[in-house]
Scaffold this active site. Structure first.
Site, mmCIF file in Angstrom:
data_model
loop_
_atom_site.group_PDB
_atom_site.id
_atom_site.type_symbol
_atom_site.label_atom_id
_atom_site.label_comp_id
_atom_site.label_asym_id
_atom_site.label_seq_id
_atom_site.Cartn_x
_atom_site.Cartn_y
_atom_site.Cartn_z
ATOM 1 N N GLY A 86 54.266 -56.480 -28.666
ATOM 2 C CA GLY A 86 55.121 -55.673 -27.794
ATOM 3 C C GLY A 86 55.848 -56.592 -26.834
ATOM 4 O O GLY A 86 55.311 -57.628 -26.423
ATOM 5 N N ALA A 110 55.395 -53.181 -13.641
ATOM 6 C CA ALA A 110 55.630 -54.509 -14.234
ATOM 7 C C ALA A 110 56.580 -55.372 -13.397
ATOM 8 O O ALA A 110 56.329 -56.573 -13.216
ATOM 9 C CB ALA A 110 56.176 -54.332 -15.648
ATOM 10 N N LYS A 135 47.507 -40.260 -15.719
ATOM 11 C CA LYS A 135 48.275 -40.364 -14.462
ATOM 12 C C LYS A 135 49.772 -40.212 -14.742
ATOM 13 O O LYS A 135 50.541 -39.848 -13.857
ATOM 14 C CB LYS A 135 47.930 -41.646 -13.710
ATOM 15 C CG LYS A 135 48.267 -42.960 -14.415
ATOM 16 C CD LYS A 135 49.692 -43.411 -14.255
ATOM 17 C CE LYS A 135 50.007 -44.607 -15.131
ATOM 18 N NZ LYS A 135 51.437 -44.955 -15.150
ATOM 19 N N ARG A 150 58.551 -45.145 -13.487
ATOM 20 C CA ARG A 150 59.703 -44.627 -14.254
ATOM 21 C C ARG A 150 59.540 -43.144 -14.551
ATOM 22 O O ARG A 150 60.519 -42.390 -14.559
ATOM 23 C CB ARG A 150 59.827 -45.415 -15.572
ATOM 24 C CG ARG A 150 60.070 -46.888 -15.371
ATOM 25 C CD ARG A 150 59.892 -47.687 -16.644
ATOM 26 N NE ARG A 150 58.536 -47.622 -17.159
ATOM 27 C CZ ARG A 150 58.094 -48.293 -18.212
ATOM 28 N NH1 ARG A 150 58.908 -49.098 -18.866
ATOM 29 N NH2 ARG A 150 56.849 -48.173 -18.624
ATOM 30 N N GLN A 176 56.241 -42.319 -20.926
ATOM 31 C CA GLN A 176 55.039 -41.890 -21.646
ATOM 32 C C GLN A 176 54.585 -40.498 -21.195
ATOM 33 O O GLN A 176 53.874 -39.808 -21.896
ATOM 34 C CB GLN A 176 53.900 -42.892 -21.404
ATOM 35 C CG GLN A 176 54.257 -44.321 -21.772
ATOM 36 C CD GLN A 176 54.234 -44.594 -23.260
ATOM 37 O OE1 GLN A 176 53.294 -45.159 -23.790
ATOM 38 N NE2 GLN A 176 55.279 -44.187 -23.944
HETATM 39 N N1 NAD Z 1 56.504 -51.047 -17.508
HETATM 40 C C1 NAD Z 1 55.448 -50.912 -16.710
HETATM 41 O O1 NAD Z 1 55.560 -51.030 -15.479
HETATM 42 C C2 NAD Z 1 54.094 -50.658 -17.300
HETATM 43 C C3 NAD Z 1 52.977 -51.012 -16.563
HETATM 44 C C4 NAD Z 1 51.707 -50.778 -17.088
HETATM 45 C C5 NAD Z 1 51.572 -50.211 -18.342
HETATM 46 N N2 NAD Z 1 52.686 -49.888 -19.044
HETATM 47 C C6 NAD Z 1 52.463 -49.311 -20.394
HETATM 48 O O2 NAD Z 1 52.704 -50.337 -21.350
HETATM 49 C C7 NAD Z 1 53.169 -49.743 -22.571
HETATM 50 C C8 NAD Z 1 54.436 -50.464 -23.003
HETATM 51 O O3 NAD Z 1 55.422 -50.286 -22.025
HETATM 52 P P1 NAD Z 1 56.561 -51.345 -21.717
HETATM 53 O O4 NAD Z 1 56.966 -51.105 -20.307
HETATM 54 O O5 NAD Z 1 56.146 -52.726 -22.103
HETATM 55 O O6 NAD Z 1 57.711 -50.904 -22.741
HETATM 56 P P2 NAD Z 1 59.220 -50.441 -22.385
HETATM 57 O O7 NAD Z 1 59.233 -48.998 -22.130
HETATM 58 O O8 NAD Z 1 59.803 -51.337 -21.342
HETATM 59 O O9 NAD Z 1 60.039 -50.839 -23.674
HETATM 60 C C9 NAD Z 1 60.122 -50.143 -24.827
HETATM 61 C C10 NAD Z 1 59.697 -51.080 -25.950
HETATM 62 O O10 NAD Z 1 59.596 -50.342 -27.154
HETATM 63 C C11 NAD Z 1 60.164 -51.131 -28.193
HETATM 64 N N3 NAD Z 1 60.531 -50.255 -29.292
HETATM 65 C C12 NAD Z 1 61.610 -49.438 -29.402
HETATM 66 N N4 NAD Z 1 61.588 -48.804 -30.602
HETATM 67 C C13 NAD Z 1 60.468 -49.243 -31.232
HETATM 68 C C14 NAD Z 1 59.877 -48.953 -32.491
HETATM 69 N N5 NAD Z 1 60.428 -48.076 -33.338
HETATM 70 N N6 NAD Z 1 58.726 -49.576 -32.827
HETATM 71 C C15 NAD Z 1 58.142 -50.450 -31.988
HETATM 72 N N7 NAD Z 1 58.648 -50.757 -30.776
HETATM 73 C C16 NAD Z 1 59.798 -50.160 -30.409
HETATM 74 C C17 NAD Z 1 61.316 -51.824 -27.524
HETATM 75 O O11 NAD Z 1 61.723 -52.933 -28.275
HETATM 76 C C18 NAD Z 1 60.683 -52.219 -26.210
HETATM 77 O O12 NAD Z 1 59.975 -53.428 -26.364
HETATM 78 C C19 NAD Z 1 53.347 -48.246 -22.274
HETATM 79 O O13 NAD Z 1 52.233 -47.535 -22.743
HETATM 80 C C20 NAD Z 1 53.398 -48.188 -20.760
HETATM 81 O O14 NAD Z 1 52.920 -46.955 -20.230
HETATM 82 C C21 NAD Z 1 53.940 -50.102 -18.577
HETATM 83 O O1 G3P Z 2 56.866 -46.790 -14.793
HETATM 84 P P1 G3P Z 2 55.786 -45.893 -15.347
HETATM 85 O O2 G3P Z 2 55.865 -44.512 -14.798
HETATM 86 O O3 G3P Z 2 55.730 -45.962 -16.843
HETATM 87 O O4 G3P Z 2 54.413 -46.478 -14.800
HETATM 88 C C1 G3P Z 2 54.211 -47.858 -14.869
HETATM 89 C C2 G3P Z 2 52.759 -48.246 -14.807
HETATM 90 O O5 G3P Z 2 51.963 -47.497 -15.690
HETATM 91 C C3 G3P Z 2 52.208 -48.257 -13.419
HETATM 92 O O6 G3P Z 2 50.897 -48.799 -13.429
#
Ligand code: NAD
Ligand code: G3P
EC number: 1.1.1.8
Length: 380
Positions: free
Chosen positions: A38, A182, A234, A298, A329
């Site tokens: 990812g 992030a 959450k 987000r 999500q």
């Molecule tokens: N962004 C944050 O602040 C944050 C923090 C903690 C946890 N998370 C969790 O981490 C997980 C990943 O989130 P993120 O922020 O890295 O992603 P993101 O929402 O920033 O990005 C979307 C990703 O999905 C990919 N994508 C699009 N279509 C796809 C497909 N068909 N198959 C596979 N990949 C595809 C894109 O290339 C991109 O890498 C989520 O479950 C999110 O809740 C996010």
């Molecule tokens: O930006 P959100 O709402 O996907 O949340 C980001 C992380 O999960 C926070 O810990």
């Protein structure tokens, strides 16, 4: 800052230098090799955190592979090529150097083939397809960790993403969740996270070592389901908090929604998995993640826009416009939770969760987010 022990003695920290494990992995032939599956906003930050540690710690190979879901940028270049040329994920984490030892790879099979530590971090809706593609392609001794906040609902019932990984790939899977927006961690602002592990404390310590930095404090607890459900649920509460913001209802209302949401998170988690520990809700993955997501995430942001538009523009449309490729999500998780609640006859026990789904799908107006309180069961 040194990691603290949990009050009551349940917290099982930490960067602990596990001598037996280190003596094995210090041998060059036994160095762990890491792949991050990812490369979105959090995936890129996770790669950066990990890459700083694999350079520092001799028990890991320096190089960190990062699987990229390939796309062509407006410039006509492939995202993978740009990441490898500039050391930046210009689409999902612009302006941040990932570390020269991060190698972007668009080929999933080649990205995982040599690695024994697999870090899964994609939006949850893509995980089933990714796991299917990995069957038979990973090392037998691989360990996994999921940073994915979400779940799947199958005929048999709900399936957490860590279970999906374990079942499909036949490997152990821990989780890492926490108050982790992030973009803040990318610029090295102090935060905490929680590793949830199943049985093997040494495995948990290895994951803690991989992620822990002076600005990212990681604690391990033996409660995979509790940690993962906190991170997953959450996001539903964050959608509710966004509605409150969009309707300009103020801080007291938002705090009330967060409190009621936390209670539903705990009740739902314990109904599904009675082993879930109360103490997990006080870790970073619990109340802290709930707070940060409801303030700055987000899901909150897009739900606010949805309410401001009176529910007339769909979440899909707003997500595409406001997040430019990043994924929510919370809306799909609300739908998945609703499916479980309907199937088990629990809808009335979870008025906040069910109302979030009914608003997100247009069945109810955004203002219903506070009207639902009339439906609260007496036990609440
Ligand atoms: N962004 C944050 O602040 C944050 C923090 C903690 C946890 N998370 C969790 O981490 C997980 C990943 O989130 P993120 O922020 O890295 O992603 P993101 O929402 O920033 O990005 C979307 C990703 O999905 C990919 N994508 C699009 N279509 C796809 C497909 N068909 N198959 C596979 N990949 C595809 C894109 O290339 C991109 O890498 C989520 O479950 C999110 O809740 C996010
Ligand atoms: O930006 P959100 O709402 O996907 O949340 C980001 C992380 O999960 C926070 O810990």
């Amino acid at each position: 800052m040194a990691p603290a022990l949990e009050e009551g003695g349940e917290r099982e920290t930490s960067v602990a230098q596990n001598n037996s494990l280190n003596s094995v992995v210090n041998d060059a032939t036994h160095r762990s090799k890491v792949t991050v599956i990812g490369s979105g906003n959090w995936g890129s930050v996770a790669a950066k955190l990990i890459a700083s540690n694999t350079l520092r710690l001799s028990s890991f190979h320096d190089e960190v592979r990062m699987w990229v879901y390939e796309e062509t940028l407006l410039s006509g270049e492939k995202l993978t090529d740009v990441i490898n040329r500039t050391n930046e994920n210009v689409k999902y984490l612009p302006g941040i150097k990932l570390g020269k030892n991060v190698v972007a790879d668009p080929d999933l099979e080649s990205a995982v083939k040599d690695s024994n530590m697999l870090v899964f971090v994609t939006p949850h809706q893509f995980m089933e397809g990714i796991c299917k593609r990995l069957v038979g392609k990973i090392r037998e001794d691989a360990e996994a960790i999921s940073l994915v906040k979400g779940m799947e609902v199958k005929m048999e019932g709900p399936c957490m993403i860590s279970s999906l990984i374990s079942q499909q790939l036949g490997i152990n899977c821990s989780v890492l969740m926490g108050a982790n927006i992030a973009n803040e961690i990318a610029v090295e602002k102090f935060s905490e996270a929680t590793v949830g592990y199943r049985l093997n404390r040494e495995v948990a310590e290895r994951w803690v070592q991989l992620f822990y930095t002076h600005y990212f404090i990681v604690t391990a607890v033996q409660d995979v389901e509790g940690v993962e459900l906190c991170g997953t649920l959450k996001n539903v509460v964050a959608i509710a908090a966004g509605f409150v913001d969009g309707l300009e209802m103020g801080n007291n209302t938002k705090a009330a929604i967060m409190r009621l949401g936390l209670r539903e998170m705990k009740a739902f988690s314990k109904l599904l998995f009675p082993s879930v520990k109360d103490s997990t809700f006080f870790e970073s993955c619990g109340v802290a993640d709930l707070i940060t997501t409801c303030l700055g995430g987000r899901n909150r942001k897009v739900a606010e826009a949805y309410a401001r538009n009176g529910g007339k523009r769909s979440f899909d449309e707003l997500e595409a416009e406001m997040l430019q490729g990043q994924k929510l999500q919370g809306v799909s998780t609300a739908s998945e939770v609703y499916e479980v609640l309907s199937h088990r006859g629990w809808l009335e026990l979870f008025p906040l969760f069910s109302t979030v789904h009914e608003i997100s799908t247009g069945l109810l107006p955004p203002s219903a987010i506070v009207e639902y309180s009339e439906k609260l069961p007496r036990s609440f």
